[in-house]
Scaffold this motif. Structure first.
Motif, PDB file in Angstrom:
ATOM      1  N   SER A 266       0.803  -1.218   0.000  1.00  0.00           N
ATOM      2  CA  SER A 266       0.000   0.000   0.000  1.00  0.00           C
ATOM      3  C   SER A 266       0.839   1.273   0.000  1.00  0.00           C
ATOM      4  O   SER A 266       0.313   2.353  -0.260  1.00  0.00           O
TER       5      SER A 266
ATOM      6  N   LEU B 130      -2.796  -0.967   6.717  1.00  0.00           N
ATOM      7  CA  LEU B 130      -3.913  -1.108   5.784  1.00  0.00           C
ATOM      8  C   LEU B 130      -5.156  -1.466   6.586  1.00  0.00           C
ATOM      9  O   LEU B 130      -5.116  -2.368   7.415  1.00  0.00           O
TER      10      LEU B 130
ATOM     11  N   THR C 241      -5.184  -1.035  -4.190  1.00  0.00           N
ATOM     12  CA  THR C 241      -5.226  -2.301  -3.477  1.00  0.00           C
ATOM     13  C   THR C 241      -6.664  -2.552  -3.046  1.00  0.00           C
ATOM     14  O   THR C 241      -7.293  -1.687  -2.437  1.00  0.00           O
TER      15      THR C 241
ATOM     16  N   THR D 139     -10.323  -3.887   1.334  1.00  0.00           N
ATOM     17  CA  THR D 139      -9.759  -2.681   1.919  1.00  0.00           C
ATOM     18  C   THR D 139     -10.886  -1.708   2.251  1.00  0.00           C
ATOM     19  O   THR D 139     -11.787  -1.469   1.443  1.00  0.00           O
TER      20      THR D 139
END
Length: 147
Positions: free
Chosen positions: A37, A42, A78, A92
């Protein structure tokens, strides 16, 4: 009670709809998440794979011998973390259309967290629309600030 969420990548090429049972999420501080990332952690929402419906499937990167990560090859966003032998996955949080709905409930891989980045509440804060250099560039390019 189950609820629906939508999300996708920055450019819009990869979109999903998912059924979520709650708004619990977590922060992963492992070095692989940091590197993939380009960030200090994250934020993820754990899901059952069967509860996620992709309009266009993500591109995948085998990030280790035990896991893969879904992303958009066009814009680089991502999107997922997945163990291929599991029926669960992580989306995510920032790829959600409403990331503020999720609440961090725990930290994972704390052996590599960067403690100075954990609580930044007391640092000076500036809104992006208070930065004259950014505002001027947006106004020249589009005549308005982004949403």
């Amino acid at each position: 009670m189950a609820d629906t969420m939508t999300g996708g990548c920055f450019c819009g090429a990869k979109r999903y709809t998912a059924t979520v049972a709650d708004d619990d999420a977590y922060l992963c501080h492992c070095r692989m998440c940091q590197r993939i990332s380009g960030n200090v952690s994250l934020a993820f929402k754990g899901m059952k794979q069967a509860d996620v419906c992709w309009q266009t499937s993500p591109d995948y990167f085998e990030s280790s011998p035990i896991a893969r990560r879904g992303h958009c090859a066009t814009c680089g966003t991502t999107l997922t973390f997945e163990f291929p032998d599991s029926d669960t996955m992580d989306l995510t949080v920032a790829s959600s259309d409403e990331p503020a709905r999720f609440v961090p409930r725990h930290n994972y891989a704390v052996e590599s967290w960067h403690e100075a980045w954990l609580d930044v509440r007391d640092l000076p804060a500036m809104r992006s629309d208070e930065n004259p250099n950014v505002v001027e560039r947006w106004m020249k390019a589009c005549g308005k600030l982004p949403d």
